[in-house]
Design a protein around this motif. Structure first.
Motif, mmCIF file in Angstrom:
data_model
loop_
_atom_site.group_PDB
_atom_site.id
_atom_site.type_symbol
_atom_site.label_atom_id
_atom_site.label_comp_id
_atom_site.label_asym_id
_atom_site.label_seq_id
_atom_site.Cartn_x
_atom_site.Cartn_y
_atom_site.Cartn_z
ATOM 1 N N ILE A 193 4.777 3.106 -9.249
ATOM 2 C CA ILE A 193 4.597 3.048 -7.799
ATOM 3 C C ILE A 193 4.074 4.386 -7.303
ATOM 4 C CG2 ILE A 193 6.991 3.742 -7.340
ATOM 5 C CD1 ILE A 193 6.915 1.961 -4.835
ATOM 6 N N THR A 194 3.205 4.334 -6.304
ATOM 7 C CA THR A 194 2.752 5.530 -5.596
ATOM 8 C C THR A 194 3.113 5.379 -4.130
ATOM 9 O OG1 THR A 194 0.904 5.928 -7.114
ATOM 10 C CG2 THR A 194 0.767 6.943 -4.941
ATOM 11 N N CYS A 195 3.799 6.379 -3.595
ATOM 12 C CA CYS A 195 4.171 6.402 -2.180
ATOM 13 C C CYS A 195 3.384 7.513 -1.496
ATOM 14 C CB CYS A 195 5.665 6.667 -2.007
ATOM 15 S SG CYS A 195 6.743 5.590 -2.976
ATOM 16 N N LYS A 196 2.910 7.240 -0.293
ATOM 17 C CA LYS A 196 2.170 8.241 0.475
ATOM 18 C C LYS A 196 2.993 8.594 1.706
ATOM 19 C CE LYS A 196 -2.441 9.098 2.429
ATOM 20 N NZ LYS A 196 -3.772 8.479 2.676
ATOM 21 N N PHE A 197 3.678 9.748 1.635
ATOM 22 C CA PHE A 197 4.539 10.187 2.726
ATOM 23 C C PHE A 197 3.770 11.122 3.653
ATOM 24 C CE2 PHE A 197 8.369 9.815 -0.358
ATOM 25 C CZ PHE A 197 8.355 8.442 -0.198
ATOM 26 N N ARG A 198 4.077 11.052 4.935
ATOM 27 C CA ARG A 198 3.375 11.881 5.914
ATOM 28 C C ARG A 198 3.763 13.354 5.815
ATOM 29 N NH1 ARG A 198 3.341 8.428 11.591
ATOM 30 N NH2 ARG A 198 2.095 6.659 10.828
ATOM 31 N N ILE A 232 7.993 10.920 -10.828
ATOM 32 C CA ILE A 232 7.277 11.465 -11.981
ATOM 33 C C ILE A 232 6.483 12.704 -11.572
ATOM 34 C CG2 ILE A 232 5.445 11.030 -13.668
ATOM 35 C CD1 ILE A 232 6.294 8.106 -13.698
ATOM 36 N N SER A 233 5.785 12.608 -10.435
ATOM 37 C CA SER A 233 5.005 13.758 -9.972
ATOM 38 C C SER A 233 4.930 13.755 -8.456
ATOM 39 C CB SER A 233 3.587 13.745 -10.573
ATOM 40 O OG SER A 233 2.856 12.623 -10.102
ATOM 41 N N ASN A 234 4.639 14.932 -7.906
ATOM 42 C CA ASN A 234 4.593 15.149 -6.462
ATOM 43 C C ASN A 234 3.290 15.872 -6.146
ATOM 44 O OD1 ASN A 234 6.589 15.404 -3.887
ATOM 45 N ND2 ASN A 234 5.328 17.232 -4.010
ATOM 46 N N ARG A 282 0.843 -1.190 0.000
ATOM 47 C CA ARG A 282 0.000 0.000 0.000
ATOM 48 C C ARG A 282 0.887 1.252 0.000
ATOM 49 N NH1 ARG A 282 -5.037 -1.069 -0.461
ATOM 50 N NH2 ARG A 282 -6.023 -2.867 0.550
ATOM 51 N N PRO A 283 0.410 2.350 -0.609
ATOM 52 C CA PRO A 283 1.237 3.559 -0.716
ATOM 53 C C PRO A 283 1.807 4.046 0.611
ATOM 54 C CG PRO A 283 -0.650 3.750 -2.162
ATOM 55 C CD PRO A 283 -0.854 2.483 -1.367
ATOM 56 N N GLU A 284 1.037 3.930 1.701
ATOM 57 C CA GLU A 284 1.534 4.400 2.996
ATOM 58 C C GLU A 284 2.579 3.470 3.592
ATOM 59 O OE1 GLU A 284 -2.466 2.323 3.891
ATOM 60 O OE2 GLU A 284 -1.553 3.535 2.298
ATOM 61 N N ASN A 285 2.727 2.269 3.014
ATOM 62 C CA ASN A 285 3.731 1.317 3.494
ATOM 63 C C ASN A 285 5.025 1.373 2.697
ATOM 64 O OD1 ASN A 285 0.973 -0.836 4.053
ATOM 65 N ND2 ASN A 285 2.149 0.168 5.660
ATOM 66 N N ALA A 286 5.110 2.283 1.725
ATOM 67 C CA ALA A 286 6.372 2.583 1.042
ATOM 68 C C ALA A 286 6.929 3.832 1.716
ATOM 69 C CB ALA A 286 6.146 2.820 -0.448
ATOM 70 N N ASN A 288 -0.183 15.144 4.014
ATOM 71 C CA ASN A 288 0.682 14.130 3.423
ATOM 72 C C ASN A 288 0.928 14.450 1.953
ATOM 73 O OD1 ASN A 288 -1.651 12.973 2.022
ATOM 74 N ND2 ASN A 288 -2.214 12.144 4.023
ATOM 75 N N THR A 289 1.820 13.670 1.352
ATOM 76 C CA THR A 289 2.205 13.883 -0.044
ATOM 77 C C THR A 289 2.165 12.565 -0.792
ATOM 78 O OG1 THR A 289 3.695 15.692 0.583
ATOM 79 C CG2 THR A 289 4.031 14.714 -1.588
#
Length: 214
Positions: free
Chosen positions: A178-183, A158-160, A143-147, A166-167
């Motif tokens: 891949i999509t990452c969900k950073f706090r 590619i994009s931000n 899941r994105p929040e687990n990356a 969060n971002t």
């Protein structure tokens, strides 16, 4: 009209309510407020409600239990958390959650999940769970929040997308999207690289698409 229809139903004091996508024609703001009204109505009347929707936000926020279906077949029945945290198969894993789960084909090799672009270490529990898959290819879901930031896996940005608290960082790991969900609030630009690791992983059988469980 939705409120009027609900009011007419309430005065008849039914034991069961059936909602068939009642919010589908509303704009985002009104949909959110009406969703809260339905939730309060459910608590106040203490009546059974069957709610049909394609909107997973409605399902996750309103339901005590969800029946997830595809092509007329039940894929999983459980609480919202059960469907999100322990999806029964690839369909549920990809359908529940926004942004959707990242999926990678990996080979289980010597206690690691290996593909051409990266190697992910397995926990002791994951090693035991995947003992019968040594040398075989499985689908790994993250899941994105687990990356999470920090690690050995390189993401080409590619994009931000800054969303306030969060971002969403969209990118590629080799040929994989891949999509990452950073706090944190991030300011990555196209072409930047960021190192990540996966702090929770899901695994699915390639042939059956069912989740691999211990």
């Amino acid at each position: 009209r939705q409120r009027v229809a609900m009011g007419r139903a309430i005065v008849r004091t039914p034991k069961v309510f059936l909602f068939d996508e009642p919010l589908s024609n509303l704009d985002a703001k009104l949909r959110s407020s009406t969703r809260r009204e339905i939730l309060l109505l459910h608590k106040r009347l203490n009546a059974t409600m069957l709610y049909v929707t394609h909107d997973q936000t409605e399902a996750l926020t309103l339901a005590d239990r969800i029946v997830c279906m595809s092509m007329g077949h039940v894929q999983q029945i459980g609480t919202p958390l059960e469907l999100y945290d322990t999806p029964a198969n690839l369909f549920v894993a990809g359908f529940i959650g926004l942004p959707p789960m990242n999926l990678f084909d990996v080979e289980i090799r010597d206690g690691k999940a290996v593909c051409a672009e990266f190697t992910a270490e397995l926990t002791a529990h994951e090693k035991d769970m995947l003992a019968g898959y040594e040398g075989r290819t499985v689908t790994m879901g993250v899941r994105p929040e687990n990356a999470v930031p920090g690690g050995d896996i390189t993401v080409q940005v590619i994009s931000n997308e800054n969303l306030g608290q969060n971002t969403l960082v969209n990118g590629t790991v080799g040929k994989h999207k891949i999509t990452c969900k950073f706090r944190d609030w991030c300011s990555y630009k196209y072409g930047d690289t960021v190192k990540v690791s996966f702090n929770k992983k899901h695994f699915f059988d390639k042939e059956t698409t069912n989740a691999i469980r211990a």
